[in-house]
Design a protein around this motif. Structure first.
Motif, PDB file in Angstrom:
ATOM      1  N   ARG A  66       0.536  -1.834   0.008  1.00 21.20           N
ATOM      2  CA  ARG A  66       0.265   0.396  -0.111  1.00 21.20           C
ATOM      3  C   ARG A  66       0.929   1.412  -0.294  1.00 21.20           C
ATOM      4  N   VAL A  67       0.813   1.745  -1.550  1.00 23.64           N
ATOM      5  CA  VAL A  67       0.880   3.359  -0.901  1.00 23.64           C
ATOM      6  C   VAL A  67       1.058   4.274  -0.755  1.00 23.64           C
ATOM      7  N   ALA A  68      -0.447   4.684  -1.020  1.00 25.42           N
ATOM      8  CA  ALA A  68      -0.391   5.709  -0.907  1.00 25.42           C
ATOM      9  C   ALA A  68      -2.176   5.644  -0.758  1.00 25.42           C
ATOM     10  N   VAL A  69      -2.887   6.647   0.409  1.00 29.51           N
ATOM     11  CA  VAL A  69      -4.077   6.814   1.246  1.00 29.51           C
ATOM     12  C   VAL A  69      -4.417   7.778   0.986  1.00 29.51           C
ATOM     13  N   GLY A  70      -5.414   8.681   0.455  1.00 33.31           N
ATOM     14  CA  GLY A  70      -6.276  10.168   0.732  1.00 33.31           C
ATOM     15  C   GLY A  70      -6.352  10.502   2.325  1.00 33.31           C
ATOM     16  N   GLU A  71      -6.430  11.415   1.753  1.00 36.43           N
ATOM     17  CA  GLU A  71      -7.367  12.797   2.808  1.00 36.43           C
ATOM     18  C   GLU A  71      -8.199  12.025   3.381  1.00 36.43           C
ATOM     19  N   HIS A  72      -8.729  12.706   4.629  1.00 37.00           N
ATOM     20  CA  HIS A  72     -10.347  11.822   5.147  1.00 37.00           C
ATOM     21  C   HIS A  72     -10.901  13.070   4.431  1.00 37.00           C
ATOM     22  N   LEU A  73     -12.168  12.273   3.756  1.00 38.99           N
ATOM     23  CA  LEU A  73     -13.771  13.169   2.240  1.00 38.99           C
ATOM     24  C   LEU A  73     -14.898  12.704   3.466  1.00 38.99           C
ATOM     25  N   MET A  74     -15.827  13.725   3.768  1.00 43.58           N
ATOM     26  CA  MET A  74     -16.574  12.789   4.313  1.00 43.58           C
ATOM     27  C   MET A  74     -17.486  13.525   3.303  1.00 43.58           C
ATOM     28  N   LEU A  75     -17.414  12.448   2.226  1.00 41.21           N
ATOM     29  CA  LEU A  75     -18.619  12.485   1.029  1.00 41.21           C
ATOM     30  C   LEU A  75     -18.729  11.818   0.538  1.00 41.21           C
ATOM     31  N   GLY A  76     -20.121  10.893   0.647  1.00 41.75           N
ATOM     32  CA  GLY A  76     -20.701   9.576  -0.509  1.00 41.75           C
ATOM     33  C   GLY A  76     -22.321   9.566  -0.159  1.00 41.75           C
ATOM     34  N   GLY A  77     -22.477   8.279  -0.226  1.00 44.26           N
ATOM     35  CA  GLY A  77     -23.542   8.222  -0.285  1.00 44.26           C
ATOM     36  C   GLY A  77     -25.581   9.016  -0.132  1.00 44.26           C
ATOM     37  N   ASP A  78     -24.348   9.562   1.398  1.00 43.50           N
ATOM     38  CA  ASP A  78     -25.484   9.872   2.125  1.00 43.50           C
ATOM     39  C   ASP A  78     -25.413  11.349   1.498  1.00 43.50           C
ATOM     40  N   ASN A  79     -24.861  12.031   0.940  1.00 46.93           N
ATOM     41  CA  ASN A  79     -24.728  13.004   0.020  1.00 46.93           C
ATOM     42  C   ASN A  79     -25.744  13.417  -1.682  1.00 46.93           C
ATOM     43  N   LEU A  80     -25.767  11.803  -1.666  1.00 44.82           N
ATOM     44  CA  LEU A  80     -26.401  11.883  -3.074  1.00 44.82           C
ATOM     45  C   LEU A  80     -27.956  12.133  -2.617  1.00 44.82           C
ATOM     46  N   ASP A  81     -28.229  11.549  -1.158  1.00 43.99           N
ATOM     47  CA  ASP A  81     -29.251  11.337  -0.958  1.00 43.99           C
ATOM     48  C   ASP A  81     -30.288  12.907  -0.766  1.00 43.99           C
ATOM     49  N   ILE A  82     -28.952  13.628  -0.378  1.00 46.73           N
ATOM     50  CA  ILE A  82     -29.523  14.603  -0.002  1.00 46.73           C
ATOM     51  C   ILE A  82     -29.563  16.024  -1.403  1.00 46.73           C
ATOM     52  N   ALA A  83     -28.952  15.140  -2.222  1.00 51.23           N
ATOM     53  CA  ALA A  83     -29.398  15.982  -3.509  1.00 51.23           C
ATOM     54  C   ALA A  83     -30.306  16.027  -4.268  1.00 51.23           C
ATOM     55  N   ILE A  84     -30.818  14.492  -4.310  1.00 50.00           N
ATOM     56  CA  ILE A  84     -32.027  14.293  -4.612  1.00 50.00           C
ATOM     57  C   ILE A  84     -33.656  15.047  -4.204  1.00 50.00           C
ATOM     58  N   ALA A  85     -32.333  14.680  -2.992  1.00 50.62           N
ATOM     59  CA  ALA A  85     -34.178  15.279  -1.574  1.00 50.62           C
ATOM     60  C   ALA A  85     -34.056  16.667  -2.165  1.00 50.62           C
ATOM     61  N   HIS A  86     -33.183  17.602  -2.370  1.00 48.73           N
ATOM     62  CA  HIS A  86     -32.986  19.068  -2.678  1.00 48.73           C
ATOM     63  C   HIS A  86     -33.699  19.108  -4.197  1.00 48.73           C
ATOM     64  N   LEU A  87     -34.478  18.213  -4.820  1.00 53.02           N
ATOM     65  CA  LEU A  87     -34.571  17.928  -6.536  1.00 53.02           C
ATOM     66  C   LEU A  87     -36.111  17.624  -6.528  1.00 53.02           C
ATOM     67  N   VAL A  88     -36.611  17.128  -5.700  1.00 45.54           N
ATOM     68  CA  VAL A  88     -37.937  16.666  -5.333  1.00 45.54           C
ATOM     69  C   VAL A  88     -37.857  17.539  -4.659  1.00 45.54           C
ATOM     70  N   GLU A  89     -37.977  18.211  -3.659  1.00 49.66           N
ATOM     71  CA  GLU A  89     -38.932  18.906  -2.437  1.00 49.66           C
ATOM     72  C   GLU A  89     -39.536  19.547  -3.176  1.00 49.66           C
ATOM     73  N   PRO A  90     -39.257  20.983  -4.157  1.00 46.12           N
ATOM     74  CA  PRO A  90     -40.215  21.846  -5.042  1.00 46.12           C
ATOM     75  C   PRO A  90     -41.084  20.861  -5.744  1.00 46.12           C
ATOM     76  N   ARG A  91     -41.272  19.742  -6.216  1.00 40.35           N
ATOM     77  CA  ARG A  91     -42.168  19.684  -6.234  1.00 40.35           C
ATOM     78  C   ARG A  91     -43.404  18.698  -5.367  1.00 40.35           C
ATOM     79  N   LEU A  92     -43.258  19.505  -4.647  1.00 43.54           N
ATOM     80  CA  LEU A  92     -44.728  18.305  -3.246  1.00 43.54           C
ATOM     81  C   LEU A  92     -45.518  18.991  -3.571  1.00 43.54           C
ATOM     82  N   GLY A  93     -45.020  20.745  -3.501  1.00 43.27           N
ATOM     83  CA  GLY A  93     -46.077  21.850  -3.371  1.00 43.27           C
ATOM     84  C   GLY A  93     -45.647  21.876  -1.969  1.00 43.27           C
TER      85      GLY A  93
END
Length: 899
Positions: free
Chosen positions: A251-278
């Protein structure tokens, strides 16, 4: 190998026959096992759990959800398990299902909170967006309960072979720092799992692939020199590079801690959908929407996806089904949002952006500012000069074929050649299986991936340099003693060593000196040297080791090697700045002598002496310059002299008032410097001593100012102790039995209220009552507005966002202030900006129209920067803003970062 006589084995030895891999995941957890004497396939361990109120099931994974139901919410026995009929919580599949209905009672992403450096790991703050009557637990406790559940399920299925006796490999993200790794070990220890070794998740995923190809893996990788592991789970992005060579794998390299994953995708979709709920969703509905969007994402990005999916959120009327809010989201929309928003094609040299804010501050977690995953991936490849020929995907967010295809397309375009994809079957079990394979190889002494610890670690020396004490890739068990520097530590006094880390400097060897500017600060290692009789100082050398379980250990050892003191990592997640002192030693010594001389003089000679305690800070200003310009490190150094003179404060009223005035000023705001926790503990020990001259108005006033100045560093119990003295005099109808304040003196009334609103860690119910009291008596003047806005501020100095009063409580306060005439617009406007500061967190932000109204008023009053803070997310806070929140100027160099 000769067969062992089983009759001679103890019960413990008979019960220890498995290597067990545990994937403690952000979204799902899993267990795998293999017997010591086997070399067969990796076996998934079924986990017994509730899937409904009346049904148990044994599943391959345990959803990492903890549901804390309200009283009488669930029928009797609906939470019981074969090993415990009296549980009052639910873990696993049923917890996830029930949590989708009532999100305010379910704990999610506990693993991400272990890595949140501004959160107290042992503080009960989850669920983050809880209901008013909801129970809370800490991230550490939630993690413990997941592990306890897996242990109990195993023990129930394997009587005589308890999980606590087996050799366990527990996985963590490669980017977890030492604090998060130690917390994971602590959770396992509290769950009764002692024989634990940590393994990085990307490596675990690769071990699964290697084990499944153990007969021909070298042939499979004959044209591969570097392997990229791209692990994007529910909460984090982890990048790891493995080098393939004649000597094996490294193992020659490891990235820095990055809090970005599936939770963020779900949040972004929720922001897309919310205005359509009225309708504008409340926190409960928003939580349901996120769960619905996660299910829609998995369906629309999976194999044979439909063209669209329905998202349904309950309404707020009495007929929930009739009033349900519905919206449709299409596969094309999801694909465009996720592939083009999170996984777009970008130039290889395009840098990470600081301007993206796509729903990344939800749930109180410090998600990455830039949601574009390829930005971080290209930075990782550039930094470590990598050119991988193969890639292994892992993690739930990487599971959809469309995401894998896009990332392969992007990476191949950068490198100018195709990359081979290494596939794992049963990807959701790959990490647990790989941990098990690693444990088996380790148990039998077989070849494993080399690489050791993922970071280099450094201790600060001097003002700007750092000494490497553990080099990157140092092997487990390797102990290094540093011959230099030789240190002399004072007995009975805590000592702090600033700690730094880097994943990008493999060239630094132990003992090398590098600039602190090139490293990432982690806080300070702390210890207290307990000496022998009449011993004032102990000469020591430092030693460091990567432990067998995969964590870091540092300690100071006496020169005769007969005594050693462990250096403890800071678990309270406040970022600390460099301690810089630019005062000549002679001037500093003169200032210390002035403090000592002022308090050691006899009280009856105060008037005739040159060093009067009441003028002490003014005298020090004459020596050191304007006190508001004193650096944080200088303040703490001078505070030590006040500590030495603490007993002298009780000689007379002037001494007592002057001592509280100076000590509080020099220790303000109670945090931000190494060893502040210890300093605050010394002050908290003085609470029971109260006041010697309690009827002196000046003493009383300075006493309350003292506690307000250091309140940000006080623990919850200390703040509540102060509140117990204050609230009978501040809240109408409260009884005065336990309060020492029999009556309020005129000089202390304002300061008592200023202290009360600065106690950030009080129970929320008490803060709301105090706010109601202030609001009911509100007169719109600078002092009254500051008190109300300090109490209701959107970001706090010494407590996490869970201690912020809800928007619906403070919005009427702001409306009333806006409806009034401002006698001093600058002071009132700055305070209001703190009350309505934009955080990009739905649970904290005030109504947008109300914030826009305030911004217009602030602009009109000539406060454009304050207006900007109300409408936009700012990276950090300027000194002037900090002073508004604190109530006076803060030490030079102290910065407060958003949560």
């Amino acid at each position: 190998m000769a067969a062992q006589n089983t009759n001679s084995l103890s019960a413990t030895e008979k019960g220890r026959r498995w290597v067990v891999g545990i994937d403690l995941g952000t979204t799902n957890s899993a267990v795998s096992r293999m017997a010591f004497d086997s070399e067969g396939p990796l076996e998934s361990v079924k986990i017994t759990q509730r899937v409904s109120e009346n049904q148990l099931s044994r599943l391959d994974t345990l959803p990492s959800f903890l549901y804390l139901p309200g009283p009488h919410e669930l029928p009797p026995n609906s939470m019981s398990l074969p090993w415990d009929e009296d549980l009052d919580y639910v873990v696993g599949d049923f917890a996830r299902t029930q949590g989708a209905k009532i999100p305010g009672r379910v704990v999610t992403s506990a693993k991400s909170w272990l890595a949140h450096r501004r959160a107290e790991p042992g503080e009960a703050i989850l669920p983050w967006q809880t209901l008013k009557d909801g129970r809370k637990v800490s991230a550490l406790e939630a993690s413990r309960r997941y592990l306890v559940h897996m242990r109990n399920s195993w023990d129930n299925d394997n009587p005589g072979e308890p999980l606590g006796l087996q050799e366990i490999v527990l996985t963590v993200p490669a980017s977890f720092d030492e604090i998060a790794r130690d917390l994971t070990i602590e959770a396992a220890d509290r769950a009764g799992l002692e024989n634990v070794t940590l393994l990085e998740e990307p490596q675990a995923a690769f071990y699964t692939w290697q084990w499944n190809h153990r007969q021909d893996w070298r042939q499979q990788l004959k044209d591969v020199k570097e392997i990229l592991i791209c692990d994007i789970g529910g909460g984090t992005c982890d990048f790891t590079a493995i080098k393939v060579g004649e000597e094996g794998l490294e193992r020659v390299a490891v990235g820095e801690h990055l809090m970005l994953g599936g939770d963020n995708l779900d949040i972004a979709i929720a922001h897309l959908v919310e205005p359509r709920l009225g309708a504008k969703l409340n926190l409960l509905q928003w939580g349901v929407l996120q769960q619905q969007c996660r299910q829609a994402k998995e369906k629309l990005l999976g194999l044979d996806p439909p063209e669209s999916a329905q998202v349904i959120v309950p309404g707020l009327g009495s007929g929930l089904i009739a009033s349900a809010l519905q919206a449709e989201v299409t596969r094309e929309e999801i694909s465009r949002l996720i592939l083009d928003g999170f996984f777009p094609q970008v130039d290889f040299n395009e840098p990470v952006s600081k301007n993206h804010k796509i729903g990344l501050q939800e749930w109180g977690l410090p998600y990455a500012d830039d949601p574009v995953v390829p930005h971080y991936l290209s930075a990782f490849l550039r930094t470590h000069k990598l050119d991988p020929q193969a890639i292994l995907f892992n993690g739930g967010a990487c599971r959809p074929p469309a995401i894998k295809a896009r990332l392969c397309q992007v990476i191949s375009g950068w490198l100018g050649h195709p990359v081979k994809i290494l596939e794992n079957q049963d990807e959701h079990l790959a990490v647990a299986h790989g941990a098990c394979a690693f444990g088996w190889l380790k148990h039998h002494g077989r070849e494993r991936i080399r690489g050791g610890i993922a970071r280099s670690y450094y201790l600060g020396v001097g003002q700007s340099e750092a000494l490497c004490v553990i080099h990157r890739n140092q092997d487990e068990g390797e102990k290094i003693e540093l011959e230099k520097p030789e240190l002399s530590l004072r007995v009975g006094t805590p000592v702090a060593f600033p700690l730094f880390a880097s994943t990008e400097r493999p060239q630094d060897g132990v003992g090398e000196i590098v600039s602190q500017e090139l490293l990432n600060p982690l806080g300070s290692l702390e210890t207290v040297i307990d000496g022998q009789a009449r011993e004032k100082e102990v000469p020591v050398r430092l030693a460091a080791q990567v432990t067998e379980i995969g964590t870091m250990a540092l300690w100071a050892t006496s020169l005769d090697k007969k005594r050693s003191w462990s250096l403890q990592l800071p678990l309270r997640g406040r970022r600390q700045h460099k301690a810089v002192m630019e005062i000549a030693p002679a001037l500093l010594q003169r200032a210390k002598q002035a403090i000592s001389g002022a308090f050691n003089a006899k009280p009856n000679k105060i008037e005739g002496g040159e060093l009067k305690p009441r003028a002490l800070l003014g005298i020090l200003e004459g020596q050191l310059g304007k006190r508001s310009n004193w650096a944080l490190a200088l303040n703490r150094t001078l505070w030590e002299e006040f500590l030495h003179a603490a007993k002298r404060r009780r000689c007379c009223a002037e001494y007592e008032a002057a001592w509280f005035n100076g000590a509080g000023f020099l220790l303000r705001p109670g945090l931000g410097a190494p060893l502040d926790k210890w300093r605050i503990e010394q002050m908290q020990n003085m609470m029971s001593e109260w006041l010697q001259f309690s009827q002196d108005e000046n003493v009383r006033r300075e006493f309350w100012i003292f506690w307000r100045r250091i309140s940000a560093g006080l623990e919850t119990a200390a703040q509540c102790s102060l509140w117990s003295q204050l609230h009978p005099r501040l809240i109408p109808g409260r009884r005065h039995i336990k309060s020492r304040l029999k009556q309020l003196l005129p000089a202390e009334k304002i300061e008592i209220m200023r202290l009360a609103v600065s106690l950030e860690r009080l129970p929320m119910s008490e803060k709301e009552i105090l706010g109601e009291t202030l609001f009911n008596n509100l007169k719109v003047n600078p002092e009254a507005v500051w008190q109300l806005c300090r109490l209701g501020a959107r970001r706090l100095m010494g407590a996490g966002p869970q201690h912020v009063i809800a928007p619906e409580i403070v919005e009427p306060w702001l409306k009333a202030i806006l409806d009034s005439k401002w006698s001093e617009p600058r002071l009132i406007g700055q305070s209001c900006a703190e009350l309505a500061r934009f955080t990009n967190n739905r649970a904290l932000d005030l109504d947008e129209k109300l914030r826009q109204r305030l911004a217009q008023r602030l602009t009109k009053e000539g406060l454009p920067q304050a207006a900007k803070r109300v409408l936009e997310l700012t990276e950090e806070h300027e000194a002037a803003d900090n002073s508004v929140l604190f109530g006076e100027e803060l030490p030079v160099g102290l910065r407060i970062f958003r949560s």
